[in-house]
Scaffold this motif. Structure first.
Motif, PDB file in Angstrom:
ATOM      1  N   SER A   1     -35.013   3.269  12.502  1.00 28.44           N
ATOM      2  CA  SER A   1     -34.199   4.339  11.910  1.00 28.44           C
ATOM      3  C   SER A   1     -33.604   5.255  12.976  1.00 28.44           C
ATOM      4  O   SER A   1     -33.553   6.471  12.801  1.00 28.44           O
ATOM      5  CB  SER A   1     -34.998   5.154  10.895  1.00 28.44           C
ATOM      6  OG  SER A   1     -35.448   4.339   9.845  1.00 28.44           O
ATOM      7  N   ASN A   2     -33.167   4.662  14.094  1.00 30.52           N
ATOM      8  CA  ASN A   2     -32.593   5.430  15.185  1.00 30.52           C
ATOM      9  C   ASN A   2     -31.183   4.953  15.488  1.00 30.52           C
ATOM     10  O   ASN A   2     -30.911   3.749  15.497  1.00 30.52           O
ATOM     11  CB  ASN A   2     -33.448   5.283  16.449  1.00 30.52           C
ATOM     12  CG  ASN A   2     -34.830   5.841  16.268  1.00 30.52           C
ATOM     13  OD1 ASN A   2     -34.995   6.955  15.794  1.00 30.52           O
ATOM     14  ND2 ASN A   2     -35.830   5.075  16.643  1.00 30.52           N
ATOM     15  N   TYR A   3     -30.302   5.927  15.761  1.00 29.19           N
ATOM     16  CA  TYR A   3     -28.897   5.631  16.028  1.00 29.19           C
ATOM     17  C   TYR A   3     -28.405   6.572  17.117  1.00 29.19           C
ATOM     18  O   TYR A   3     -28.769   7.747  17.138  1.00 29.19           O
ATOM     19  CB  TYR A   3     -28.059   5.811  14.748  1.00 29.19           C
ATOM     20  CG  TYR A   3     -28.619   5.001  13.614  1.00 29.19           C
ATOM     21  CD1 TYR A   3     -28.195   3.695  13.405  1.00 29.19           C
ATOM     22  CD2 TYR A   3     -29.596   5.527  12.773  1.00 29.19           C
ATOM     23  CE1 TYR A   3     -28.723   2.932  12.383  1.00 29.19           C
ATOM     24  CE2 TYR A   3     -30.137   4.764  11.739  1.00 29.19           C
ATOM     25  CZ  TYR A   3     -29.694   3.475  11.563  1.00 29.19           C
ATOM     26  OH  TYR A   3     -30.238   2.701  10.553  1.00 29.19           O
ATOM     27  N   ASN A  50     -31.153  15.133  13.729  1.00 26.58           N
ATOM     28  CA  ASN A  50     -29.806  14.845  14.195  1.00 26.58           C
ATOM     29  C   ASN A  50     -29.495  15.870  15.274  1.00 26.58           C
ATOM     30  O   ASN A  50     -29.570  17.063  15.039  1.00 26.58           O
ATOM     31  CB  ASN A  50     -28.809  14.939  13.035  1.00 26.58           C
ATOM     32  CG  ASN A  50     -27.361  14.816  13.493  1.00 26.58           C
ATOM     33  OD1 ASN A  50     -26.549  15.673  13.200  1.00 26.58           O
ATOM     34  ND2 ASN A  50     -27.048  13.765  14.199  1.00 26.58           N
ATOM     35  N   GLU A  51     -29.180  15.386  16.469  1.00 26.25           N
ATOM     36  CA  GLU A  51     -28.917  16.266  17.599  1.00 26.25           C
ATOM     37  C   GLU A  51     -27.632  15.869  18.304  1.00 26.25           C
ATOM     38  O   GLU A  51     -27.297  14.685  18.380  1.00 26.25           O
ATOM     39  CB  GLU A  51     -30.049  16.182  18.636  1.00 26.25           C
ATOM     40  CG  GLU A  51     -31.410  16.582  18.116  1.00 26.25           C
ATOM     41  CD  GLU A  51     -31.612  18.065  18.001  1.00 26.25           C
ATOM     42  OE1 GLU A  51     -30.846  18.828  18.648  1.00 26.25           O
ATOM     43  OE2 GLU A  51     -32.523  18.475  17.280  1.00 26.25           O
ATOM     44  N   ALA A  91     -23.568  12.836  23.637  1.00 28.40           N
ATOM     45  CA  ALA A  91     -24.255  11.924  22.718  1.00 28.40           C
ATOM     46  C   ALA A  91     -24.586  12.637  21.426  1.00 28.40           C
ATOM     47  O   ALA A  91     -24.800  13.851  21.404  1.00 28.40           O
ATOM     48  CB  ALA A  91     -25.539  11.392  23.353  1.00 28.40           C
ATOM     49  N   GLU A  92     -24.615  11.862  20.375  1.00 28.87           N
ATOM     50  CA  GLU A  92     -25.165  12.327  19.109  1.00 28.87           C
ATOM     51  C   GLU A  92     -26.240  11.336  18.714  1.00 28.87           C
ATOM     52  O   GLU A  92     -26.030  10.121  18.793  1.00 28.87           O
ATOM     53  CB  GLU A  92     -24.103  12.451  18.026  1.00 28.87           C
ATOM     54  CG  GLU A  92     -24.660  13.115  16.786  1.00 28.87           C
ATOM     55  CD  GLU A  92     -23.607  13.641  15.824  1.00 28.87           C
ATOM     56  OE1 GLU A  92     -24.006  14.270  14.821  1.00 28.87           O
ATOM     57  OE2 GLU A  92     -22.404  13.442  16.062  1.00 28.87           O
ATOM     58  N   MET A  99     -35.504  15.972  19.177  1.00 35.24           N
ATOM     59  CA  MET A  99     -35.105  16.409  20.495  1.00 35.24           C
ATOM     60  C   MET A  99     -34.667  17.861  20.401  1.00 35.24           C
ATOM     61  O   MET A  99     -34.053  18.266  19.432  1.00 35.24           O
ATOM     62  CB  MET A  99     -33.976  15.524  21.005  1.00 35.24           C
ATOM     63  CG  MET A  99     -33.840  15.585  22.473  1.00 35.24           C
ATOM     64  SD  MET A  99     -32.981  14.189  23.170  1.00 35.24           S
ATOM     65  CE  MET A  99     -31.321  14.658  22.894  1.00 35.24           C
ATOM     66  N   SER A 100     -34.900  18.593  21.419  1.00 36.30           N
ATOM     67  CA  SER A 100     -34.630  20.027  21.393  1.00 36.30           C
ATOM     68  C   SER A 100     -33.455  20.373  22.296  1.00 36.30           C
ATOM     69  O   SER A 100     -33.186  19.716  23.273  1.00 36.30           O
ATOM     70  CB  SER A 100     -35.880  20.769  21.875  1.00 36.30           C
ATOM     71  OG  SER A 100     -35.581  22.092  22.177  1.00 36.30           O
ATOM     72  N   GLU A 101     -32.775  21.451  21.955  1.00 37.64           N
ATOM     73  CA  GLU A 101     -31.649  21.943  22.753  1.00 37.64           C
ATOM     74  C   GLU A 101     -32.105  22.379  24.150  1.00 37.64           C
ATOM     75  O   GLU A 101     -31.297  22.537  25.039  1.00 37.64           O
ATOM     76  CB  GLU A 101     -30.996  23.135  22.049  1.00 37.64           C
ATOM     77  CG  GLU A 101     -30.400  22.790  20.710  1.00 37.64           C
ATOM     78  CD  GLU A 101     -28.966  22.338  20.817  1.00 37.64           C
ATOM     79  OE1 GLU A 101     -28.309  22.638  21.824  1.00 37.64           O
ATOM     80  OE2 GLU A 101     -28.499  21.678  19.893  1.00 37.64           O
TER      81      GLU A 101
END
Length: 165
Positions: free
Chosen positions: A81-83, A160-161, A130-131, A1-3
């Motif tokens: 593998s997603n959190y 990691n975003e 969110a993280e 995901m991008s800023e």
């Protein structure tokens, strides 16, 4: 995901990660100042920036949210593998139409009176941050770990975003 994603795009991305996760961990702060996490059933509604849960008015968690509404909700999808860890503000809501929308017979095991049980408490979480941790998936993840072990270089273990909502 991008800023560079908009708020709406970030919400849609988070929704795509959490939509099939059956349970979330909802963390509140107790009267003693301790954090307490408890499993909550994910509702079958599309995440739009708000999360909804059904709890009991007589529970410690509902008491905690009434006193200190700042909460954290965590979702874990190890198979992908997603959190996701969401921060937000809890609101205790009385809304019969929303209860009708969210209710399913699964809750009868928690509420003897069914949908009419006076102990039912709707919980709305207005998320504001969110993280996310998005892994490469099991096969690629194992490959990247093996590659790193052999070469000594850090492999691609995903993204990691942090997102403000």
């Amino acid at each position: 995901m991008s800023e560079t994603l908009t708020r709406e795009q970030s919400i849609k991305h988070i929704a795509s990660i959490i939509k099939d996760v059956k349970f979330a961990m909802l963390t509140t702060v107790t009267d003693e100042g301790h954090m307490h996490a408890r499993p909550m059933t994910t509702q079958q509604t599309e995440y739009d920036g708000d999360l909804w849960f059904i709890g009991g008015k007589d529970t410690e968690g509902v008491h905690d949210m009434g006193q200190r509404p700042q909460v954290n909700v965590s979702y874990s999808d190890p198979s992908g593998s997603n959190y996701v860890s969401l921060t937000g503000t809890a609101e205790l809501v009385e809304d019969r139409a929303k209860l009708d929308e969210l209710w399913n017979d699964f809750y009868k095991m928690y509420f003897e009176g069914g949908k009419e049980d006076p102990n039912i408490q709707l919980i709305k979480i207005d998320t504001h941050g969110a993280e996310l941790w998005e892994g490469p998936g099991k096969i690629k993840g194992l490959y990247e770990m093996a590659k790193g072990a052999i070469t000594g270089e850090r492999g691609d273990m995903g993204n990691n975003e942090t997102v403000n909502l």
